[in-house]
Write an enzyme that holds these catalytic residues in place. Structure first.
Site, short mmCIF file in Angstrom:
data_model
loop_
_atom_site.label_atom_id
_atom_site.label_comp_id
_atom_site.label_asym_id
_atom_site.label_seq_id
_atom_site.Cartn_x
_atom_site.Cartn_y
_atom_site.Cartn_z
N ARG A 161 4.28 3.15 -5.05
CA ARG A 161 3.74 4.12 -6.02
C ARG A 161 2.35 3.69 -6.49
O ARG A 161 1.41 4.49 -6.54
CB ARG A 161 4.70 4.27 -7.22
CG ARG A 161 5.98 5.00 -6.90
CD ARG A 161 6.95 4.98 -8.07
NE ARG A 161 7.54 3.66 -8.24
CZ ARG A 161 8.69 3.28 -7.70
NH1 ARG A 161 9.39 4.12 -6.99
NH2 ARG A 161 9.15 2.05 -7.87
N PRO A 196 0.79 -1.24 0.00
CA PRO A 196 0.00 0.00 0.00
C PRO A 196 0.82 1.29 0.00
O PRO A 196 0.32 2.32 -0.40
CB PRO A 196 -0.81 -0.10 1.30
CG PRO A 196 0.04 -0.95 2.20
CD PRO A 196 0.67 -1.97 1.28
N ARG A 197 2.08 1.21 0.45
CA ARG A 197 2.89 2.45 0.49
C ARG A 197 3.69 2.64 -0.79
O ARG A 197 4.42 3.61 -0.93
CB ARG A 197 3.82 2.43 1.70
CG ARG A 197 3.08 2.68 3.02
CD ARG A 197 4.03 2.69 4.21
NE ARG A 197 4.79 1.47 4.34
CZ ARG A 197 6.12 1.39 4.24
NH1 ARG A 197 6.83 2.47 4.03
NH2 ARG A 197 6.74 0.23 4.36
N LYS A 217 12.30 1.15 -11.44
CA LYS A 217 11.68 -0.13 -11.83
C LYS A 217 12.68 -1.27 -11.67
O LYS A 217 13.84 -1.16 -12.06
CB LYS A 217 11.19 -0.03 -13.28
CG LYS A 217 10.42 -1.27 -13.72
CD LYS A 217 9.60 -1.02 -14.96
CE LYS A 217 8.89 -2.27 -15.44
NZ LYS A 217 7.98 -2.85 -14.43
N HIS A 260 10.75 3.38 -18.93
CA HIS A 260 10.18 3.50 -17.58
C HIS A 260 11.07 4.35 -16.67
O HIS A 260 12.25 4.54 -16.95
CB HIS A 260 10.01 2.12 -16.95
CG HIS A 260 8.80 1.38 -17.45
ND1 HIS A 260 8.81 0.65 -18.61
CD2 HIS A 260 7.55 1.29 -16.95
CE1 HIS A 260 7.60 0.13 -18.80
NE2 HIS A 260 6.82 0.50 -17.81
N GLY A 296 -1.10 -6.84 -10.24
CA GLY A 296 -0.46 -5.91 -11.17
C GLY A 296 1.05 -6.10 -11.18
O GLY A 296 1.73 -5.63 -12.08
N PHE A 333 -2.56 -2.29 -16.51
CA PHE A 333 -3.99 -2.00 -16.26
C PHE A 333 -4.50 -0.83 -17.11
O PHE A 333 -5.69 -0.55 -17.09
CB PHE A 333 -4.19 -1.63 -14.78
CG PHE A 333 -4.11 -2.77 -13.81
CD1 PHE A 333 -5.07 -3.79 -13.82
CD2 PHE A 333 -3.11 -2.83 -12.85
CE1 PHE A 333 -5.03 -4.83 -12.90
CE2 PHE A 333 -3.06 -3.86 -11.92
CZ PHE A 333 -4.02 -4.87 -11.96
N THR A 367 4.64 -7.22 -11.80
CA THR A 367 5.22 -7.83 -13.01
C THR A 367 6.52 -8.56 -12.67
O THR A 367 7.04 -8.43 -11.56
CB THR A 367 5.51 -6.76 -14.07
OG1 THR A 367 6.28 -5.71 -13.47
CG2 THR A 367 4.22 -6.19 -14.64
N PRO A 409 -0.39 -7.48 -16.69
CA PRO A 409 0.89 -6.77 -16.83
C PRO A 409 0.71 -5.27 -16.99
O PRO A 409 1.61 -4.50 -16.66
CB PRO A 409 1.51 -7.37 -18.10
CG PRO A 409 0.83 -8.68 -18.28
CD PRO A 409 -0.56 -8.53 -17.71
#
Ligand SMILES: NC(=O)C1=CN([C@@H]2O[C@H](COP(=O)(O)OP(=O)(O)OC[C@H]3O[C@@H](n4cnc5c(N)ncnc54)[C@H](O)[C@@H]3O)[C@@H](O)[C@H]2O)C=CC1
Ligand SMILES: O=C(O)C1=N[C@H](C(=O)O)C[C@H](O)C1
Length: 266
Positions: free
Chosen positions: A14, A11-12, A159, A155, A99, A128, A101, A126
């Site tokens: 991005r 939840p914390r 990442k 990206h 979500g 949304f 990957t 992969p």
């Protein structure tokens, strides 16, 4: 109408923060708990930057599933953690919307089998963003006419996985319709290792990582005297949230395994 009880892992992060806002802002959803690496027993609403919420933070995922008994898990973490969460959720017949990957082919096969055994719906997406799903579908259409293709994904530099999940999925969708071909000159040589990028069944994938970027991809097709470029850009992470909602609503109505939102978008 009973609310859909949702647990969010990461939840914390991005994406996790956006997902918390989506769930708290959706009338028919209830944020029933969150899974984090720290802050066990605190409320997510008590952490800086989060809206008011009594949802408890768990560091032990199984304890969370046992106490909260959610309908859906939204996972936005890392490949190893996401795999553990998805596998465990399915064992508890909790429907995963993933979500995260970086899953391998073997990971996906294992989850598909577990999903069938547990008769529990599971969506692995992969990407949304609806525009990105269309980019993949259009690329698959174009690949019927253009056999030569290179994928460039771009990206932000935080990442972890490369190539991106979207690039891998795009390559898989293209290879479903494309005649196998090793691209470029038969005698080509890299004078600096990696210059030609990753090789997926002869298609090349290039990963760019830069601060300032969010999530972007272009698929370039070439043929005699012409090129075609199909490009998608996400400029913020709320661009992913309508797809997360679609996935949650869909997973509640199905018992199957779905890899890619293109399979549930009309
Ligand atoms: N499918 C899609 O449309 C999108 C997918 N992603 C993917 O989502 C994932 C997360 O991306 P970001 O939010 O950018 O990363 P991030 O690094 O900002 O967030 C990941 C979060 O997972 C948490 N985490 C790590 N281990 C954990 C554990 N054991 N338990 C609970 N939480 C844990 C971290 O503390 C962090 O807050 C990545 O795999 C990324 O590729 C990102 C954007 C869109
Ligand atoms: O990490 C990201 O940011 C993103 N990850 C997904 C991917 O790997 O394709 C989706 C999107 O590109 C953003």
């Amino acid at each position: 109408m009973e609310k859909v009880k949702i647990v969010i892992a990461g939840p914390r992060g991005r994406m996790g923060k956006e997902a918390v806002n989506l769930v708290l802002g959706t009338e028919e959803y209830e944020l029933s708990g969150v899974v984090d690496r720290k802050y066990e027993g605190k409320k997510i609403g008590d952490l800086d930057g989060f809206p008011e919420s009594d949802a408890l933070i768990y560091t032990d995922f199984e304890k969370c599933l046992q106490e909260v008994e959610p309908d859906v898990l939204i996972d936005l973490t890392t490949p190893e953690v996401g795999m553990f969460h998805t596998r465990t959720a399915l064992k508890y017949k909790v429907r995963p919307v993933v979500g995260t990957t970086g899953f391998s082919k073997e990971d996906l096969e294992e989850l598909e089998q577990l999903c069938a055994e547990q008769e529990t719906g599971c969506i692995i997406a992969p990407n949304f963003a609806v525009g990105a799903v269309l980019m993949m579908k259009f690329s698959q259409m174009a690949a019927k006419y253009f056999n030569d293709v290179e994928i460039i994904e771009l990206h932000h530099d935080q990442k972890l996985d490369a190539p991106s999940g979207t690039a891998v999925k795009t390559a898989q969708m293209i290879s479903d319709v494309r005649d196998p071909k090793k691209q470029g000159h038969a005698d080509e040589k890299e004078t600096i290792q990696g210059a030609r990028g990753a090789d997926y069944e002869g298609m090349h994938i290039h990963s760019v990582r830069l601060p300032g970027l969010i999530a972007h991809q272009q698929v370039l097709f070439g043929a005699d005297g012409q090129t075609l470029t199909i490009r998608h850009d996400s400029y913020n992470r709320s661009s992913f949230m309508s797809g997360v909602k679609l996935a949650v609503d869909t997973v509640m109505k199905m018992d199957a395994f779905v890899y890619g939102l293109e399979n549930i978008i009309e």
